[in-house]
Design a protein around this motif. Structure first.
Motif, mmCIF file in Angstrom:
data_model
loop_
_atom_site.group_PDB
_atom_site.id
_atom_site.type_symbol
_atom_site.label_atom_id
_atom_site.label_comp_id
_atom_site.label_asym_id
_atom_site.label_seq_id
_atom_site.Cartn_x
_atom_site.Cartn_y
_atom_site.Cartn_z
ATOM 1 N N ARG A 86 13.206 23.477 21.912
ATOM 2 C CA ARG A 86 13.921 22.580 21.119
ATOM 3 C C ARG A 86 15.035 23.728 20.593
ATOM 4 O O ARG A 86 16.233 23.203 20.364
ATOM 5 N N ALA A 87 14.473 24.917 20.209
ATOM 6 C CA ALA A 87 15.563 25.965 19.609
ATOM 7 C C ALA A 87 16.395 26.163 20.716
ATOM 8 O O ALA A 87 17.505 26.509 20.440
ATOM 9 N N VAL A 88 16.037 26.324 21.986
ATOM 10 C CA VAL A 88 16.998 26.529 23.206
ATOM 11 C C VAL A 88 18.167 25.689 23.121
ATOM 12 O O VAL A 88 19.014 25.943 23.250
ATOM 13 N N SER A 89 17.375 24.655 23.111
ATOM 14 C CA SER A 89 18.500 23.371 23.454
ATOM 15 C C SER A 89 19.343 23.265 22.527
ATOM 16 O O SER A 89 20.650 22.908 22.474
ATOM 17 N N PHE A 90 19.117 23.593 20.874
ATOM 18 C CA PHE A 90 19.942 23.503 20.168
ATOM 19 C C PHE A 90 20.989 24.437 20.278
ATOM 20 O O PHE A 90 22.264 24.097 20.098
ATOM 21 N N ALA A 91 20.779 25.730 20.719
ATOM 22 C CA ALA A 91 21.725 26.987 20.777
ATOM 23 C C ALA A 91 22.695 26.381 21.974
ATOM 24 O O ALA A 91 23.926 26.525 21.918
ATOM 25 N N LEU A 92 22.117 25.743 23.161
ATOM 26 C CA LEU A 92 22.937 25.445 24.195
ATOM 27 C C LEU A 92 23.897 24.074 23.928
ATOM 28 O O LEU A 92 25.074 24.050 24.209
ATOM 29 N N GLY A 93 23.544 23.375 22.854
ATOM 30 C CA GLY A 93 24.285 22.119 22.606
ATOM 31 C C GLY A 93 25.381 22.338 21.380
ATOM 32 O O GLY A 93 26.022 21.293 21.005
ATOM 33 N N GLN A 94 25.518 23.677 20.998
ATOM 34 C CA GLN A 94 26.820 23.642 19.908
ATOM 35 C C GLN A 94 28.031 23.818 20.764
ATOM 36 O O GLN A 94 28.409 24.092 21.860
ATOM 37 N N PRO A 95 28.935 23.557 19.939
ATOM 38 C CA PRO A 95 30.586 23.314 20.600
ATOM 39 C C PRO A 95 30.685 24.949 20.966
ATOM 40 O O PRO A 95 30.140 25.928 20.418
ATOM 41 N N ALA A 96 31.715 25.195 21.900
ATOM 42 C CA ALA A 96 31.978 26.174 22.655
ATOM 43 C C ALA A 96 32.451 27.252 21.440
ATOM 44 O O ALA A 96 32.073 28.722 21.710
ATOM 45 N N ASP A 97 32.884 26.877 20.236
ATOM 46 C CA ASP A 97 33.241 28.037 19.471
ATOM 47 C C ASP A 97 32.283 28.365 18.434
ATOM 48 O O ASP A 97 32.600 29.106 17.435
ATOM 49 N N VAL A 98 30.965 28.078 18.607
ATOM 50 C CA VAL A 98 29.986 28.076 17.865
ATOM 51 C C VAL A 98 28.796 29.182 18.648
ATOM 52 O O VAL A 98 28.273 28.721 19.667
ATOM 53 N N ASP A 99 28.600 30.097 18.072
ATOM 54 C CA ASP A 99 27.579 31.164 18.823
ATOM 55 C C ASP A 99 26.284 31.225 17.951
ATOM 56 O O ASP A 99 26.375 31.745 16.891
ATOM 57 N N VAL A 100 25.159 30.812 18.348
ATOM 58 C CA VAL A 100 23.821 30.895 17.536
ATOM 59 C C VAL A 100 23.347 32.227 18.107
ATOM 60 O O VAL A 100 22.838 32.478 19.103
ATOM 61 N N ASN A 101 23.397 32.921 17.154
ATOM 62 C CA ASN A 101 23.009 34.564 17.376
ATOM 63 C C ASN A 101 21.407 34.813 17.669
ATOM 64 O O ASN A 101 20.905 35.415 18.617
ATOM 65 N N GLU A 102 20.842 34.468 16.511
ATOM 66 C CA GLU A 102 19.308 34.336 16.720
ATOM 67 C C GLU A 102 18.579 33.194 16.049
ATOM 68 O O GLU A 102 18.997 32.946 15.167
ATOM 69 N N ILE A 103 17.518 33.008 16.741
ATOM 70 C CA ILE A 103 16.554 31.846 16.152
ATOM 71 C C ILE A 103 14.971 32.455 15.974
ATOM 72 O O ILE A 103 14.631 32.876 17.089
ATOM 73 N N VAL A 104 14.436 32.707 14.708
ATOM 74 C CA VAL A 104 13.101 32.979 14.623
ATOM 75 C C VAL A 104 12.554 31.573 14.495
ATOM 76 O O VAL A 104 12.773 30.855 13.501
ATOM 77 N N VAL A 105 11.301 31.123 15.552
ATOM 78 C CA VAL A 105 10.802 29.981 15.168
ATOM 79 C C VAL A 105 9.297 30.344 15.424
ATOM 80 O O VAL A 105 8.909 30.817 16.235
#
Length: 249
Positions: free
Chosen positions: A224-243
């Motif tokens: 789900r964390a991977v999906s969240f990062a991929l699903g952001q608009p092109a101008d949003v970069d999710v740098n890191e998620i700790v889960v």
């Protein structure tokens, strides 16, 4: 289930280490969301089972492909083949990893070498293969599965944590060096239900891990964390998620 990508476009996603655990969960979730997933690993029988269980129920597809990430030429060949068949490659989920924990004085050097080969060199091989593709097509996304071990060290995990810190550092370096059209994300899971602990041959480390893994979250939590990062608009970069499990402190 429809794609969660904001512009409803299906992505072509290459996932390494997809035969079990986090990799299998990522492949399944992304296929369910409508993406074309090229699921790679050495255990092709597991990949075939994964593809068979999702084909009839998923909005996307899972394509099983044999791959050993320690083989640089093989990684480059798979990336080239994916691009040739699909016209593009949008995402690399560099997930392949090993965790045969042991104390340093156990001197299990062959296991150290194998972790370095898969956890570090395997990641570098993936990056080397996709970067020219992403540069030519004007965009892409690298997602690395690191570990909470990239942020803290515990007894029996020195080498493993070293490889995961390396994975974290390499991915962060890639983020800083990349053009904004290339997004880069590190996922650092805590204790997750997986087969990783089954590779531990050192009895002491295996016993410690049984206690440590008493509280674990399902692999889909990471997916789900991977999906969240991929699903952001092109101008949003999710740098890191700790889960990690709420009980893991």
């Amino acid at each position: 289930m429809t794609s969660t990508h904001p512009d409803n476009q299906s992505k072509v996603v290459l996932v390494t280490g997809a035969s079990s655990g986090i990799g299998a969960a990522v492949a399944t979730r992304l296929a369910d969301e409508g993406h074309t997933v090229v699921a790679t690993a050495r255990r092709t029988d597991r990949l075939a089972e994964l593809a068979a269980t999702t084909t009839s129920t998923s909005a996307g597809t899972i394509e099983p492909v044999a791959l050993d990430v320690t083989d640089r030429d093989a990684v480059a060949s798979v990336v080239a083949d994916v691009r040739a068949r699909h016209g593009r490659l949008d995402v690399l989920v560099a997930n392949a990893g090993l965790m045969p924990l042991s104390r340093l004085d156990a001197l299990l050097v062959d296991e150290w070498d194998r972790m370095i080969d898969v956890n570090v060199r395997g990641l570098l091989h993936g990056i080397a293969a996709v970067l020219p593709v992403f540069a030519e097509q004007g965009g892409g996304h690298v997602v690395t599965t690191a570990s909470i071990g990239a942020h803290e060290v515990s007894p029996t995990a020195a080498v493993y944590c070293g490889t995961k810190y390396a994975a974290w550092a390499i991915t962060e370096g890639l983020r800083q060096e990349s053009d904004p059209s290339i997004r880069v994300t590190t996922i650092s899971p805590g204790v997750v239900e997986s087969e990783l602990a089954s590779t531990i041959t050192d009895p002491g480390a295996a016993e410690l891990m049984r206690t440590y893994r008493a509280a674990a979250i399902p692999a889909d939590a990471v997916a789900r964390a991977v999906s969240f990062a991929l699903g952001q608009p092109a101008d949003v970069d999710v740098n890191e998620i700790v889960v990690r499990p709420a009980r893991q402190r």
